[in-house]
Structures are given as structure tokens and as C-alpha cells.
Design a protein around this motif. Structure first.
Motif, PDB file in Angstrom:
ATOM      1  N   ILE A  21      -2.088  -6.644  -9.900  1.00 39.44           N
ATOM      2  CA  ILE A  21      -3.363  -5.917  -9.817  1.00 39.44           C
ATOM      3  C   ILE A  21      -3.611  -5.436  -8.389  1.00 39.44           C
ATOM      4  N   MET A  22      -3.335  -6.285  -7.403  1.00 38.42           N
ATOM      5  CA  MET A  22      -3.538  -5.874  -6.007  1.00 38.42           C
ATOM      6  C   MET A  22      -2.602  -4.728  -5.618  1.00 38.42           C
ATOM      7  N   ILE A  23      -1.363  -4.787  -6.081  1.00 36.90           N
ATOM      8  CA  ILE A  23      -0.424  -3.710  -5.786  1.00 36.90           C
ATOM      9  C   ILE A  23      -0.909  -2.400  -6.397  1.00 36.90           C
ATOM     10  N   ALA A  24      -1.344  -2.458  -7.654  1.00 35.62           N
ATOM     11  CA  ALA A  24      -1.826  -1.250  -8.328  1.00 35.62           C
ATOM     12  C   ALA A  24      -3.077  -0.697  -7.647  1.00 35.62           C
ATOM     13  N   LEU A  28      -2.602   2.842  -6.011  1.00 39.37           N
ATOM     14  CA  LEU A  28      -3.190   3.880  -6.861  1.00 39.37           C
ATOM     15  C   LEU A  28      -4.662   4.127  -6.553  1.00 39.37           C
ATOM     16  N   GLY A  29      -5.402   3.061  -6.320  1.00 38.86           N
ATOM     17  CA  GLY A  29      -6.838   3.203  -6.076  1.00 38.86           C
ATOM     18  C   GLY A  29      -7.163   3.719  -4.683  1.00 38.86           C
ATOM     19  N   LEU A  30      -6.387   3.269  -3.715  1.00 42.47           N
ATOM     20  CA  LEU A  30      -6.628   3.677  -2.319  1.00 42.47           C
ATOM     21  C   LEU A  30      -5.428   4.460  -1.806  1.00 42.47           C
ATOM     22  N   GLY A  32      -2.779   6.520  -0.138  1.00 44.81           N
ATOM     23  CA  GLY A  32      -2.583   7.106   1.182  1.00 44.81           C
ATOM     24  C   GLY A  32      -3.391   6.485   2.306  1.00 44.81           C
ATOM     25  N   MET A  33      -4.230   5.508   2.008  1.00 47.26           N
ATOM     26  CA  MET A  33      -5.039   4.877   3.054  1.00 47.26           C
ATOM     27  C   MET A  33      -4.322   3.640   3.587  1.00 47.26           C
ATOM     28  N   PRO A  34      -4.419   3.383   4.882  1.00 48.01           N
ATOM     29  CA  PRO A  34      -3.758   2.204   5.447  1.00 48.01           C
ATOM     30  C   PRO A  34      -4.225   0.892   4.813  1.00 48.01           C
ATOM     31  N   VAL A  35      -5.489   0.793   4.489  1.00 47.23           N
ATOM     32  CA  VAL A  35      -5.985  -0.433   3.872  1.00 47.23           C
ATOM     33  C   VAL A  35      -5.387  -0.610   2.473  1.00 47.23           C
ATOM     34  N   GLY A  36      -5.077   0.466   1.807  1.00 46.81           N
ATOM     35  CA  GLY A  36      -4.421   0.389   0.506  1.00 46.81           C
ATOM     36  C   GLY A  36      -3.026  -0.198   0.622  1.00 46.81           C
TER      37      GLY A  36
END
Length: 69
Positions: A21-24, A28-30, A32-36
Motif C-alpha cells: 500500500i505504501m509503495i502504491a 501513484l498517489g504522489l 513525481g514528488m520526492p516525498v512520494g
């Protein structure tokens, strides 16, 4: 063996699910963002603790599995 398992059977499945879930969410949710990418990396580490049944943080805390009777 270099390590002794310190993660219970049910917890292995929880760690695998939480890691996925964290990987997805990170990728996917964030997108291109560094925090993603950071969340995804933590998800990979969480899933690896489930795959191997060993958690270094639990070992430092002295956690051991109970012996089965």
C-alpha cells in the motif's frame, strides 16, 4: 543463519500488505514528488521485513518470538 526471525506469522502478512500500500501510494498517489519516493522506499523496507520475517528495529528493542508448545 545470520538472523533469527522476530516477526510473527500474522504480522508478516500485515507488513507485506502495508508495504504494498505504501509503495502504491508513494508512486501513484504522489507521482513525481520526492516525498512520494520516500514513502515508496519505506514501503519497500516494510515489505522486506515481512519477506524475511526479521525486523532490525524489533531486534534492537529485544523482541523475540514465543516458542510454540
Amino acid at each position: 543463519m545470520l538472523y533469527k526471525k522476530n516477526v510473527a506469522g500474522w504480522e508478516i502478512w500485515v507488513r507485506l500488505l502495508a508495504g504494498a500500500i505504501m509503495i502504491a501510494c508513494g508512486l501513484l498517489g504522489l507521482k513525481g514528488m520526492p516525498v512520494g519516493y520516500l514513502i515508496a522506499a519505506v514501503g519497500v523496507l516494510t515489505a522486506l521485513t515481512g519477506v524475511f520475517g526479521y525486523c532490525p528495529a524489533c531486534a534492537v528493542a529485544g523482541r523475540k518470538l514465543r516458542a510454540k508448545p
